[in-house]
Design a protein around this motif. Structure first.
Motif, PDB file in Angstrom:
ATOM      1  N   UNK A 455       7.071   7.536  -2.257  1.00 43.67           N
ATOM      2  CA  UNK A 455       5.577   7.641  -1.995  1.00 43.67           C
ATOM      3  C   UNK A 455       5.149   6.314  -0.874  1.00 43.67           C
ATOM      4  N   UNK A 456       6.255   5.635  -0.622  1.00 40.27           N
ATOM      5  CA  UNK A 456       5.898   4.396  -0.110  1.00 40.27           C
ATOM      6  C   UNK A 456       5.171   4.702   1.449  1.00 40.27           C
ATOM      7  N   UNK A 457       5.797   5.504   2.131  1.00 41.59           N
ATOM      8  CA  UNK A 457       5.256   5.682   3.440  1.00 41.59           C
ATOM      9  C   UNK A 457       3.790   5.844   3.510  1.00 41.59           C
ATOM     10  N   UNK A 458       3.327   6.750   2.510  1.00 42.75           N
ATOM     11  CA  UNK A 458       1.956   7.365   2.695  1.00 42.75           C
ATOM     12  C   UNK A 458       0.879   6.203   2.262  1.00 42.75           C
ATOM     13  N   UNK A 459       1.393   5.227   1.532  1.00 41.81           N
ATOM     14  CA  UNK A 459       0.549   4.228   0.751  1.00 41.81           C
ATOM     15  C   UNK A 459      -0.456   3.395   2.012  1.00 41.81           C
ATOM     16  N   UNK A 460      -1.655   3.184   1.769  1.00 47.70           N
ATOM     17  CA  UNK A 460      -2.734   2.779   2.604  1.00 47.70           C
ATOM     18  C   UNK A 460      -2.210   1.282   3.156  1.00 47.70           C
ATOM     19  N   UNK A 461      -1.791   0.479   2.156  1.00 50.74           N
ATOM     20  CA  UNK A 461      -1.318  -0.816   2.895  1.00 50.74           C
ATOM     21  C   UNK A 461      -0.167  -1.144   3.059  1.00 50.74           C
ATOM     22  N   UNK A 462       0.507   0.073   3.388  1.00 55.61           N
ATOM     23  CA  UNK A 462       2.067  -0.050   4.223  1.00 55.61           C
ATOM     24  C   UNK A 462       1.674   0.374   5.560  1.00 55.61           C
ATOM     25  N   UNK A 463       1.976  -1.001   6.424  1.00 52.56           N
ATOM     26  CA  UNK A 463       1.597  -0.604   7.788  1.00 52.56           C
ATOM     27  C   UNK A 463       3.022  -0.085   8.513  1.00 52.56           C
ATOM     28  N   UNK A 464       3.176   1.079   9.128  1.00 50.38           N
ATOM     29  CA  UNK A 464       4.535   1.545   9.400  1.00 50.38           C
ATOM     30  C   UNK A 464       4.363   2.116  10.871  1.00 50.38           C
ATOM     31  N   UNK A 465       5.084   1.514  11.587  1.00 51.97           N
ATOM     32  CA  UNK A 465       5.155   1.645  13.020  1.00 51.97           C
ATOM     33  C   UNK A 465       6.739   1.739  13.719  1.00 51.97           C
ATOM     34  N   UNK A 466       6.927   2.756  14.518  1.00 48.23           N
ATOM     35  CA  UNK A 466       7.963   2.756  15.239  1.00 48.23           C
ATOM     36  C   UNK A 466       7.959   1.699  16.693  1.00 48.23           C
ATOM     37  N   UNK A 467       8.958   1.093  16.611  1.00 52.01           N
ATOM     38  CA  UNK A 467       8.909  -0.155  17.955  1.00 52.01           C
ATOM     39  C   UNK A 467      10.050  -0.031  18.703  1.00 52.01           C
TER      40      UNK A 467
END
Ligand SMILES: Nc1ncnc2c1ncn2[C@@H]1O[C@H](COP(=O)(O)OP(=O)(O)OP(=O)(O)O)[C@@H](O)[C@H]1O
Length: 518
Positions: A455-467
């Motif tokens: 579930x990690x990816x969708x959690x609100x506090x997880x700021x996920x970017x492709x860089x």
């Protein structure tokens, strides 16, 4: 009975063969079934070799603890994936295969059947078909340089190599040049000096530390680009951290990983240049500053706890709400989760050949011109080094509440820990996760559990970017922890940029990791 009827009645008949055969001649059916001896036959099924042998019934009624796909008492279906080799020896047809000894172990085994001299040509053709189906696009008879780190994990790598790895490689007719590493850093030297024309694969019986050294040894060569393209770097898991094997072989079992390597498909792998001080190294797995680096590197004294040591270190720091303030400049490629999901799904259905998955030829990006370099060495750096002035368009932003800066190139960071659910082997991007250190403790623990349950990816506090690149400047005074592929590096600013498909690994699918994905 017609063939079509047979196909529905008998699960072992290849439906494609039956279809082709219907209304035509019978050559395919004849070719796919090979009578051997008086009471046995070998049939090329849809995805398995079907061995029908009256002797099975007398010899072994147990179906090897139910580990083979179900057949009848006198048949056995051996998946083509498990077939290692087939050849004629004297008057016998010999088939070597990986036989399941348990759910996590396969062992080399052999079937031998006599054949009539006058059928030599038929048998020969049948073997060619069997090997075609068993290897698909994977290279046969791989030439392997095998490195064994006797100190990996609990120190069993050498024993496991001889017991679990070598017999399968021999059965698959791979050529093997095994060398035990004698000191830390020797794998760098071996990879730097090896004859790349004499080998296809460098396999490390180790944790993730030796593959890291091998990539960096290949990177030091004058012909680095060619060496990193030609030599597939693989891991046969013998360490305490075996992330590379989880991602590419889908297992940390040595024997299953060996089978995955034998059948592996060459896959370009993005590699990341890290510049720090005056050095330039390559990272293939991850870079971390903050809680992850510290939980891993600052708990070496708790090695006796095994895998729990990381969790323990993590929880202690969570409880303390540790902050790791940094200034960070990032070249972002995709910055919202719906677009990342879309990108992931597009790549999943992209089956372009390996040759199209290297370099930035097709990327419409202002910096693309310098991406590939002009010579045989490592590609030049599009964004310069950490000592250069910031590239145009980059801006250093203070992250004063940072708890975790974690950049990944692979999905699994350990068994059951898919931290980077959107990571892809050669999309030309790094996956960057930033989490604030002052989030509520309960949220942080939920995130930790989210890594395990997907579930990690969708959690609100997880700021996920492709860089594409970043520079990070830690602000805390004193000595902190920075981890590159699990190795500790000085607590000083560093810069990273990704090179699309610069390295090569072997994977099961040819283009994806073995993680569940998005
Ligand atoms: N003979 C040796 N003596 C001491 N160190 C070695 C030797 N051979 C290799 N090493 C070092 O051991 C380190 C660990 O390598 P490995 O690939 O097993 O990764 P690891 O996952 O960090 O291992 P571990 O399972 O011990 O955590 C590497 O940095 C490597 O340089």
């Amino acid at each position: 009975m017609t063939t079509a009827a047979m196909a529905t009645d008998n699960p072992f008949v290849d439906p494609i063969a039956s279809f082709e055969e219907h209304g035509r001649d019978h050559s395919f059916a004849v070719d796919s079934t090979l009578p051997v001896g008086k009471n046995a036959s070998l049939t090329l099924g849809t995805d398995s070799l079907i061995v029908l042998d009256e002797a099975f019934e007398k010899r072994d009624r147990t179906n090897c603890c139910g580990l083979w796909p179900s057949g009848t008492a006198n048949t056995r279906a051996i998946p083509f994936y498990n077939i290692l080799w087939a050849e004629l020896q004297d008057d016998e047809l010999r088939i070597d295969y990986a036989s399941p000894a348990s759910k996590t172990v396969v062992r080399a085994a052999t079937l031998k059947y006599p054949f009539e001299r006058q059928t030599l040509e038929v048998v020969h053709k049948w073997i060619i078909k069997l090997l075609d189906r068993s290897y698909g696009e994977s290279q046969r008879i791989k030439r392997m340089k095998v490195l064994v780190n006797p100190h990996s994990g609990k120190g069993s790598a050498e024993k496991w190599y001889h017991r679990d790895v070598e017999p399968l490689l021999i059965a698959a007719r791979c050529t093997i040049d095994m060398q035990k590493t004698k000191y830390s850093g020797e794998a760098v030297e071996i990879a730097e000096k090896m004859d790349i024309e004499a080998f296809d694969v460098v396999a490390s019986c180790s944790g993730d530390g030796l593959p890291y050294e091998v990539f960096n040894g290949l990177a030091k060569r004058a012909d680095a680009k060619k060496a990193l393209t030609k030599i597939a770097v693989v891991n046969l898991p013998c360490g305490s951290g075996n992330a590379m094997s989880w991602n590419l072989n889908g297992t940390d079992s040595n024997s299953l990983a060996t089978l995955a390597v034998i059948k592996g498909i060459p896959t370009p792998l993005d590699l990341i240049s890290i510049t720090q001080g005056e050095t330039r190294t390559l990272s293939f797995l991850s870079q971390s500053v903050g809680i992850v680096a510290e939980s891993d590197l600052a708990t070496e004294n708790l090695r006796w706890m095994g895998g729990q040591r990381f969790t323990y270190g993590f929880l202690v720091r969570l409880w303390e709400k540790a902050l790791y303030p940094c200034d960070i400049a990032i070249k972002v490629a995709i910055d919202d989760k719906p677009s990342i999901k879309e990108h992931y799904r597009r790549e999943k259905s992209n089956h372009e050949p390996a040759s199209e998955r290297r370099g930035y030829r097709n990327l419409l990006d202002d910096d693309a011109s310098a991406s590939s370099g002009n010579d045989d060495g490592l590609p030049s750096l599009r964004y310069g080094t950490v000592n250069d002035k910031l590239p145009e368009g980059w801006e250093l932003v203070p992250y004063d509440r940072l708890g975790n800066f974690y950049c990944g190139n692979m999905a699994y960071m350990a068994a059951d820990s898919v931290f980077f659910q959107a990571a892809l082997p050669n999309d030309g991007y790094m996956d960057l996760v930033c989490i604030n250190g002052d989030i509520p403790r309960t949220t942080a623990i939920k995130m930790m559990l989210g890594v395990e349950n997907g579930n990690f990816f969708d959690m609100p506090g997880v700021w996920y970017r492709k860089v594409l690149g970043y520079r990070i400047i830690p602000k805390s005074k004193g000595d902190g922890y920075i981890s590159i592929d699990g190795e500790r590096v000085p607590f000083q600013p560093f810069q990273a940029e990704v090179h699309k498909g610069l390295g090569t690994v072997l994977s099961k699918s040819g283009h994806m990791y073995e993680a569940p994905g998005l």
